[in-house]
Design an enzyme around this catalytic site. Structure first.
Site, PDB file in Angstrom:
ATOM      1  N   HIS A 163     -59.015-116.172  65.735  1.00 40.95           N
ATOM      2  CA  HIS A 163     -60.439-116.041  65.419  1.00 40.95           C
ATOM      3  C   HIS A 163     -60.732-116.435  63.980  1.00 40.95           C
ATOM      4  O   HIS A 163     -59.821-116.621  63.161  1.00 40.95           O
ATOM      5  CB  HIS A 163     -60.919-114.609  65.693  1.00 40.95           C
ATOM      6  CG  HIS A 163     -60.247-113.564  64.842  1.00 40.95           C
ATOM      7  ND1 HIS A 163     -60.611-113.302  63.540  1.00 40.95           N
ATOM      8  CD2 HIS A 163     -59.235-112.697  65.127  1.00 40.95           C
ATOM      9  CE1 HIS A 163     -59.864-112.334  63.052  1.00 40.95           C
ATOM     10  NE2 HIS A 163     -59.006-111.943  63.996  1.00 40.95           N
ATOM     11  N   CYS A 211     -53.746-110.098  65.230  1.00 40.92           N
ATOM     12  CA  CYS A 211     -54.509-111.315  65.505  1.00 40.92           C
ATOM     13  C   CYS A 211     -54.184-112.379  64.460  1.00 40.92           C
ATOM     14  O   CYS A 211     -53.610-112.091  63.402  1.00 40.92           O
ATOM     15  CB  CYS A 211     -56.009-111.017  65.504  1.00 40.92           C
ATOM     16  SG  CYS A 211     -56.558-110.018  66.913  1.00 40.92           S
TER      17      CYS A 211
END
Length: 250
Positions: free
Chosen positions: A210, A226
């Site tokens: 992301h 992440c």
């Protein structure tokens, strides 16, 4: 005799001139005299010869009522400058420009040579290098700098991109909420959202590739597992890879 008659004739003609035919300077002088809340100050001699008019109340820039409103006055005489003056209150100093932290050159997007065996379109994430590679079909790969999971949150394996979202909402997982009870249960997508401009979801895990509203963390181990990129880079990657693309984390 002729001189006296000429003077009388001129006076009569001047008195008969309607207000609409009088000069702007005459009208403006009458307005200044009629409204005592204007102060006239002469600028220093070293400045261009003009008069600065200061009003004791804040000007309304959208006021367009009549000849002597701010907008009309500025259009009539572009050399006049108006300053908002409030008695007893000095102007606040201009805010300092924000300091922009530069991303090191090695973490900026670039095309590099690639001699591996992965198929074109495969994403390879090298956590130790803090790099993400998108394999091309011509012996090259596009390399992006990334932020990875901090100590205790790193992982490896192979997943597929199962979903893609633009300006995604953020739902902190229960484990994160237990560690950080100050976090909201949901945050709408936008510039302040930690997921940034784009998100690509990896398999059935809670992990994503992301964007980030903290680009200075690229190249660091700071996440909960992440992989974060700058918003510019994640948008570039998002447009290049489809759902179903293979992601290999090493």
């Amino acid at each position: 005799m002729r001189i006296a008659r000429a003077i009388l004739t001129f006076a009569a003609l001047t008195a008969a001139v309607p207000a609409s035919a009088q000069t702007y300077s005459d009208l403006y002088a009458r307005e200044i005299a009629r409204q005592p809340y204007y102060e006239v100050q002469r600028v220093p001699r070293y400045a261009p010869p003009r008069t600065v008019y200061q009003r004791r109340a804040l000007f309304d820039d959208d006021d367009d009522r009549g000849l002597f409103s701010n907008r009309r006055r500025m259009q009539a005489d572009p050399y006049r400058r108006q300053q908002a003056v409030v008695p007893g209150i000095s102007r606040a100093p201009a805010a300092a420009a924000p300091i922009r932290r530069q991303i090191p050159a090695e973490f900026r997007r670039q095309t590099v040579s690639y001699t591996g065996t992965e198929a074109p379109g495969t994403i390879i994430i090298n956590s130790s290098q803090r790099m993400l590679y998108l394999v091309q079909g011509d012996g090259t790969a596009i390399r992006y700098g990334i932020g990875v999971g901090r100590e205790g949150f790193g992982w490896s394996g192979t997943e597929k991109i199962t979903a893609k979202r633009e300006w995604p909402k953020w739902y902190p997982p229960a484990e994160m909420l237990a560690r950080r009870p100050d976090l909201p249960k949901m945050m709408e997508g936008g510039p302040n959202n930690p997921l940034g401009a784009r998100a690509m979801y990896l398999g059935s895990t809670l992990y994503r590739i992301h964007g980030s509203n903290e680009p200075w963390t690229i190249g660091q181990a700071v996440s909960s597992g992440c992989f974060r990129m700058t918003n510019e880079d994640v948008q570039d990657l998002y447009d290049r890879v489809p759902i179903g693309a293979t992601v290999k984390v090493i």
